[in-house]
Scaffold this active site. Structure first.
Site, PDB file in Angstrom:
ATOM      1  N   HIS A 176       0.867  -1.185   0.000  1.00 26.13           N
ATOM      2  CA  HIS A 176       0.000   0.000   0.000  1.00 26.13           C
ATOM      3  C   HIS A 176       0.902   1.233   0.000  1.00 26.13           C
ATOM      4  CE1 HIS A 176       1.088   0.136   4.214  1.00 26.13           C
ATOM      5  NE2 HIS A 176       0.646  -1.095   4.366  1.00 26.13           N
TER       6      HIS A 176
ATOM      7  N   HIS B 203       3.994   1.473   2.226  1.00 28.07           N
ATOM      8  CA  HIS B 203       5.243   0.833   1.772  1.00 28.07           C
ATOM      9  C   HIS B 203       5.971   1.745   0.788  1.00 28.07           C
ATOM     10  CE1 HIS B 203       2.950  -2.944   2.847  1.00 28.07           C
ATOM     11  NE2 HIS B 203       4.082  -3.124   3.486  1.00 28.07           N
TER      12      HIS B 203
ATOM     13  N   SER C 162      -1.551  -3.519   5.652  1.00 27.79           N
ATOM     14  CA  SER C 162      -2.058  -4.543   4.733  1.00 27.79           C
ATOM     15  C   SER C 162      -3.346  -5.136   5.292  1.00 27.79           C
ATOM     16  CB  SER C 162      -1.024  -5.652   4.563  1.00 27.79           C
ATOM     17  OG  SER C 162       0.188  -5.074   4.164  1.00 27.79           O
TER      18      SER C 162
END
Ligand code: PAF
Length: 282
Positions: free
Chosen positions: A34, A37, A188
């Site tokens: 996402h 990151h 996540s």
């Protein structure tokens, strides 16, 4: 973007880059990528010649088989996201045998007590699993700099300790928590929330902001009680723990001492999805 699916091909490439004097930045992941990151890779791209990602859902850090099974996996989407971000030059997608040649088991580490606080109490063995996989990844990717999100602040502290104790030649950087528009920390696991749960989960960050306001004016027991009360009123949410800890030792504090840095840590279950967040108190 280069994709390495074995330790051997990664090794040859890394050695060539090192010989050419390239500085490598690295952020390992368990996939289900996402924007949070990508913010790690954005930070890495500013300070390095080459940026590496890795994707590996590490079984040894899950203390609950159901959690491992439900962990979101979408490698095609992950690769597309890395490719589109333009910050990442290479991604390592190892096999279990590349990281665990002697079978799937963790090493045992002494992180000088950091591993026994907070997550350590609720997820036995978790940090040995994280330590094992991160140590191996750092040894294989050989980065000059490695980047980890502050959302997992205890993990970040433990990785700094790991690197210091093993004297690995890498600098560890913490990157600020990347939040959804409503303040929910990107994770996540957010993918497993329904749209309504995702909206409601903003109360986690809102509570931390309130704690930051209360920090100077209320006592610790008063703050703890108020946080408990907030979550007692939230349908479908259960507060697993809330704790204000010294940022260096991660030990729960009984008092605010001058000259110390404090951080509030929280874990909330939204149905069966475990969400974690924290805030530096100023
Ligand atoms: O933070 C994570 O995603 C994981 O704990 C890590 C650092 C990639 C190790 O598996």
């Amino acid at each position: 973007m280069k994709i390495f699916r074995s330790k051997k091909t990664l090794h040859d490439y890394v050695e060539r880059q090192k010989e050419m004097g390239k500085k490598i930045g690295f952020a390992p992941t368990m996939g289900a990528l996402h924007r949070g990151h990508i913010s790690l890779y954005e930070a890495a791209a500013k300070e390095n010649d080459l940026v590496f990602s890795s994707i590996f859902v590490n079984p040894t850090q899950f203390n609950n088989a159901g959690d491992l099974e439900k962990y979101p996996r979408n490698i095609e989407n992950d690769l597309k996201m890395l490719e589109e971000s333009a910050f990442v030059d290479a991604v390592y997608i190892p096999e279990v045998s590349d990281l665990y040649p002697d079978g799937l088991k963790s090493k045992t580490y002494d992180f000088e007590g950091l591993e026994n606080e907070m997550e350590g109490k609720f997820r036995p063995g978790h940090f040995d699993g994280v330590g094992t996989v991160v140590e191996e990844l750092l040894r294989q990717v050989k980065p000059d700099n490695a980047y980890f999100g502050e959302k997992d602040f205890q993990q970040l502290a433990i990785i700094k300790k790991l690197v210091q104790k093993l004297q690995l030649p890498v600098k560890i950087h913490g990157v600020k928590i990347y939040r959804e528009e409503n303040g929910l920390a990107m994770s996540s696991r957010n993918e497993r929330l329904s749209p309504d749960q995702r909206k409601a989960a903003k109360v986690i960050h809102e509570t931390l902001l309130k704690v930051n306001d209360w920090f100077r004016v209320l006592t610790l027991p008063e703050i703890n009680l108020r946080v408990k009360d907030i979550f007692e009123d939230q349908r479908g949410m259960v507060l697993e723990y809330f704790q204000i800890a010294d940022e260096n030792t991660l030990k729960e504090t009984d008092f605010f001492y001058r000259g110390h840095d404090y951080r509030a840590f929280i874990v909330v279950f939204v149905n069966d999805v475990r969400l974690i967040d924290n805030i530096h108190l100023d």
